[in-house]
Design a protein around this motif. Structure first.
Motif, PDB file in Angstrom:
ATOM      1  N   GLU A 258      -2.816  -1.499   5.814  1.00  0.00           N
ATOM      2  CA  GLU A 258      -3.205  -0.480   4.830  1.00  0.00           C
ATOM      3  C   GLU A 258      -3.421   0.874   5.501  1.00  0.00           C
ATOM      4  OE1 GLU A 258      -6.418  -1.866   2.376  1.00  0.00           O
ATOM      5  OE2 GLU A 258      -5.284  -3.651   1.762  1.00  0.00           O
TER       6      GLU A 258
ATOM      7  N   ARG B 244      -1.630  10.500   4.110  1.00  0.00           N
ATOM      8  CA  ARG B 244      -2.935  10.497   3.440  1.00  0.00           C
ATOM      9  C   ARG B 244      -4.044  10.253   4.458  1.00  0.00           C
ATOM     10  NH1 ARG B 244      -2.336   9.327  -2.031  1.00  0.00           N
ATOM     11  NH2 ARG B 244      -0.210   9.882  -2.654  1.00  0.00           N
TER      12      ARG B 244
ATOM     13  N   THR C  39       0.837  -1.203   0.000  1.00  0.00           N
ATOM     14  CA  THR C  39       0.000   0.000   0.000  1.00  0.00           C
ATOM     15  C   THR C  39       0.871   1.251   0.000  1.00  0.00           C
ATOM     16  OG1 THR C  39      -1.650  -1.231   1.267  1.00  0.00           O
ATOM     17  CG2 THR C  39      -1.921   1.158   1.170  1.00  0.00           C
TER      18      THR C  39
ATOM     19  N   LEU D   2       1.220   4.211  -2.803  1.00  0.00           N
ATOM     20  CA  LEU D   2       0.991   5.622  -2.484  1.00  0.00           C
ATOM     21  C   LEU D   2       2.229   6.473  -2.782  1.00  0.00           C
ATOM     22  CD1 LEU D   2      -0.946   5.212   0.910  1.00  0.00           C
ATOM     23  CD2 LEU D   2      -1.893   5.968  -1.289  1.00  0.00           C
TER      24      LEU D   2
ATOM     25  N   VAL E 221      -7.167   8.332   5.961  1.00  0.00           N
ATOM     26  CA  VAL E 221      -7.475   6.902   6.005  1.00  0.00           C
ATOM     27  C   VAL E 221      -8.858   6.686   5.410  1.00  0.00           C
ATOM     28  CG1 VAL E 221      -7.877   4.934   7.531  1.00  0.00           C
ATOM     29  CG2 VAL E 221      -6.048   6.568   8.046  1.00  0.00           C
TER      30      VAL E 221
ATOM     31  N   HIS F  79      -1.273   4.470   4.872  1.00  0.00           N
ATOM     32  CA  HIS F  79      -1.888   5.767   4.559  1.00  0.00           C
ATOM     33  C   HIS F  79      -1.370   6.862   5.486  1.00  0.00           C
ATOM     34  CE1 HIS F  79      -4.728   3.560   2.004  1.00  0.00           C
ATOM     35  NE2 HIS F  79      -5.003   4.739   1.463  1.00  0.00           N
TER      36      HIS F  79
END
Lengths: 391, 482
Positions: free
Chosen positions: B354, B363, B44, B48, B365, B358
């Motif tokens: 994951e 980022r 993940t 990203l 969630v 994030h």
């Protein structure tokens, strides 16, 4: 209203020094109470290797204390159970080159005059004492008086043999004083422990206990790491170290110093200690400390390069700026005694400290001149004042 | 060099990949552990846009949960022993793609022994079998170190033929080997049903499944259960499989002794009271040639506690990390996911991996992930509380029963340290008796010693998370003098 108990003396600290004070005080006929905020051997004792060394001490008051302790440990080994693992294995100090060997000769000569047995071992005889030593060493000295105990067991068995009343997991929050200023006991969260004498055997935290009594005792932490290998058949027979170790012990520098002391244990693992650095109570792992210990141990005993290191641990040695412990009554607070600041030698110096303390408590003649250890002495500035702030 | 398409370690030399440019390049994120949480986090995070190093002790990704046979065994359907195999296979394929593209430096066979540093400057030290592995430098660290099995000793537990329940499962998954032909499954926790079903399916007879807890605690949380239908189906699948093999779990019972000379030949099963104390007179012998026993899992926190990460006591009585909803530990720059935050299973670990990726990437969630985590955590807490060992289990021990197998320390020895020598915690018991000083560093005996010391579970204190050859320490790059 907290409960009250009375005894002749309250000892703060259930490490090996507190335990030895309890043992000798009880043997002198005093009723003893020991109080500690943690368990038995929960501080520096539990992080020690159990060294009983005379070899690393130059002639002077600390060596006198160590020699007295050597005799007392031998006596204790006949009294305490075998779990104490007293082992008079002897020490072997090796020199990597001719200059170090010359320095070692001068050092050993001074020790001999003070009563130490030190025998020079020429390079070609080193393998007789330690078959796995690296080749190419210049020579060394054998110190048959060096010995070892299992430190946590030593503390626990001394305490058990003392018959002292134990209060573990109870932090001392106050030193009780009478209107004239004399000590009359201590207070914990759970009770008051009354006694006309209180012994500060709080090791690295001895400065805090002194502060509770309103006096200054500049005990500083000096961190050390120890490596422990997988259990091995006996590949190391003595306590073996390079002559540089002696310079490190006597140094007050804040920087990381290390010269590996390598030794086997009855349990099988080889202990490799110990670094010395003044970084306050920093508990994070120093890979640099581990690297140096490992490299030096492998340089002394090449066979160790291929063994597994199972664990590493650290402890904080209680350190006073002049490298001598504080032992004896504190004239600033009648009834307060100190028995702390033994740096890396607390296990070794514990019995002599206990005997001196018991003599001071009962007014008996001291087994050696206590003057150099007076707690109220002038310590001089710490070697590095910026480090002192972290203590 | 031959490469297998199912083996990402063999795809190419990851060290010369472009994005992670060379083995000494600082990566954005170092992930420790390639089990469900670490694997999900690594792929993940790479998706990203982060550069990632993924270090794992195993030779193939998947960790303990997605353990699968070595390709040389030629297993036709490794997925037969797994739920949710597609969740794993998909991520393993993504890992291969990211590794090829240089976004992930995948380092199998790297067992991490220490993480040092602070803030945005971390160094991950690992041992690799060939030589000292190069330390990995990273701006953030994610600990996905998983869990190991909780063992509670009993007389006879050191006999050959007594294996961990998780160990039996692992033997099946990786080697397709059965621990015996007549296997009693015992202990506590949902793993027992899965293990019994796997053993039965692989051809073993399972004369008894012995569960120390009752299922009553579940009934008090029907809401949580109904929000987790997947877990119910999972339970029903195992239950159904067992019924087909005529195995019925025996609740509120425990194996309190194993018997045999040279190998386990029978076990004594006794009824337990509420506190897990054996009820006198209820013991009966069950013949068997193997016993698979385990009491759930314990988070592996050696690296985390060495860094000073704050811990809590989880519902199952184990020590777990304190984590924010974004899976940050109390130490800035260090994240954790999966079992380290409290044992909760593979599905939760995938989600947490994951989520952590994030938040490391800065980022938001996705709401679905956050909801999934909350739902599965609630279920894990219900389950953990139901299977938490009762205080009376120590009544199984006899004075001579070995508690620490590595150092051969008996229960009597531990009790003496507590009652006679002033040990008030597990650490002091260790100092006085050597319990926990051996090869496993207390992973096997830790819960038992803490219980005998009358101490709550204590956070691990293992500055070295695994044994390290002395030579590898000696050959570390020296610190530059300041």
């Amino acid at each position: 209203m907290p409960k009250r108990h009375s005894s002749d003396v309250v000892i703060i600290g259930a490490g090996v020094v507190g335990a030895a004070c309890a043992y000798y005080a009880a043997r002198s006929g005093l009723s003893v109470t020991v109080v500690d905020r943690g368990p038995v051997a929960g501080g520096t004792t539990g992080a020690g290797e159990g060294n009983l060394l005379v070899s690393d001490k130059e002639a002077g008051p600390e060596l006198d204390l160590a020699l007295l302790s050597t005799r007392l440990w031998r006596d204790l080994s006949g009294v305490l159970p075998p779990e104490t693992e007293y082992e008079p294995k002897g020490g072997l100090v090796v020199a990597t080159g001719e200059p170090a060997l010359k320095a070692l000769r001068v050092f050993a000569e001074g020790q001999r005059e003070a009563g130490v047995t030190a025998t020079e071992v020429p390079a070609d005889r080193l393998p007789d004492l330690e078959p796995h030593l690296a080749p190419g060493l210049a020579g060394g000295f054998h110190y048959p008086q060096d010995a070892q105990v299992q430190p946590a067991q030593a503390a626990a068995r001394l305490l058990a043999a003392s018959g002292a009343v134990l209060h573990l997991g109870e932090e001392v929050t106050a030193i009780l004083r009478d209107p004239a200023g004399a000590v009359r006991g201590v207070r914990t969260a759970r009770r008051e422990l009354l006694a006309p004498a209180v012994v500060n055997a709080a090791g690295t935290w001895g400065g805090e206990v002194a502060r509770l009594a309103g006096v200054r005792l500049p005990v500083l932490p000096r961190r050390g790491f120890v490596l422990v290998t997988e259990p091995l058949p006996r590949v190391v027979r003595h306590k073996v170290y390079a002559a540089d170790y002696i310079a490190d012990v006597a140094s007050g520098s804040a920087a990381l110093q290390s010269s590996a002391v390598v030794e086997g244990t009855p349990g099988g693992p080889v202990l490799i200690g110990a670094t010395r650095e003044r970084v306050g109570f920093d508990r994070s792992l120093s890979t640099e400390a581990l690297r140096r210990l490992a490299a030096q141990a492998a340089a002394l005993f090449p066979v160790l390069a291929d063994v597994q290191v199972l664990r590493a641990y650290h402890g904080f040695r209680p350190y006073l700026p002049d490298h001598l412990p504080a032992i004896g009554p504190d004239p600033r607070v009648p009834g307060l005694h100190h028995a702390c600041g033994h740096e890396g030698a607390g296990i070794g110096l514990a019995p002599a400290t206990g005997a001196l303390t018991a003599a001071a408590l009962t007014g008996a003649a001291p087994p050696l001149d206590p003057a150099p250890f007076r707690p109220e002495r002038t310590y001089g500035p710490a070697d590095d004042p910026t480090q002192e702030q972290q203590s | 060099m031959t490469t297998s398409p199912s083996d990402p370690s063999g795809t190419s030399d990851p060290s010369d990949a472009p994005g992670t440019s060379g083995p000494d390049a600082v990566v954005d994120l170092a992930v420790v552990g390639a089990g469900p949480a670490g694997l999900a986090a690594a792929v993940t995070a790479a998706a990203l846009g982060l550069t990632v190093a993924l270090l794992d002790a195993g030779t193939r990704p998947g960790g303990q949960y997605y353990r699968h046979p070595d390709p040389v065994l030629g297993a036709a359907r490794p997925e037969a022993l797994h739920h949710d195999w597609t969740a794993f296979a998909g991520r393993a394929a993504e890992l291969r793609a990211h590794a090829r593209a240089g976004r992930v430096r995948y380092l199998p066979g790297h067992q991490v022994w220490s993480v040092t540093g602070s803030g945005a400057d971390w160094t991950v030290h690992a041992r690799a079998d060939e030589a000292a592995a190069r330390p990995v430098r990273a701006r953030a660290v994610l600990l996905a170190t998983g869990a190991y099995e909780r063992q509670l000793p009993f007389p006879g537990w050191t006999l050959p033929g007594v294996v961990g329940a998780g160990g039996a499962q692992a033997m099946l998954k990786s080697g397709l080997v059965l621990p015996g032909r007549r296997v009693v499954v015992a202990g506590s926790g949902p793993l027992l049903l899965a293990v019994a079903a796997s053993l039965a399916a692989a051809g073993a007879r399972v004369p008894a499944v012995v569960e120390a807890a009752g299922y009553a605690p579940y009934a008090r949380h029907t809401g949580t259960l109904l929000r987790n239908p997947g877990k119910l189906v999972e339970g029903a699948v195992h239950g159904g499989a067992l019924l087909r093999h005529r195995v019925r779990p025996l609740l509120r019972h425990a194996v309190v002794a194993a018997h045999g000379t040279g190998r386990v030949e029978a076990v004594t099963v006794a009824r337990l009271d509420r506190d897990w104390r054996p009820v006198p007179g209820t013991g009966r012998r069950v013949p068997c040639d193997a016993l698979a026993v385990g009491h759930g899992l314990v988070p592996e926190l050696s690296l985390a506690t060495a860094l000073g990460c704050a811990t809590r006591t989880a519902a199952d009585g184990t020590v777990a990390l304190v984590l924010t909803p974004g899976l940050r530990t109390s130490v800035p720059g260090v994240w954790a996911a999966g079992e380290t935050g409290g044992v909760g299973g593979a599905q939760l670990a995938l989600i947490e991996g994951e989520i952590a990726a994030h938040t490391v990437a800065g980022r938001a969630v996705p709401a679905g992930l956050a909801r999934g985590r909350e739902r599965l955590r609630a279920f894990a807490d219900v389950m953990g509380a139901a299977h938490r060992p009762g205080p009376g289990w120590t009544d199984w021990l006899r004075e001579e029963t070995a508690v620490c197998r590595c150092e051969e320390v008996s229960a009597g020895c531990v009790r003496e340290a507590v009652t006679e020598l002033g040990a008030t915690d597990a650490r002091t018991v260790k100092l006085l008796t050597r319990a926990g000083m051996g090869w496993c560093q207390g992973r096997m005996c830790g819960p038992a010693v803490a219980a005998l010391a009358g101490d709550g579970p204590a956070p691990d204190r293992r500055p070295l998370a695994c044994p390290v050859p002395l030579r590898q320490l000696a050959e570390l790059p020296p610190d530059t003098p300041s």
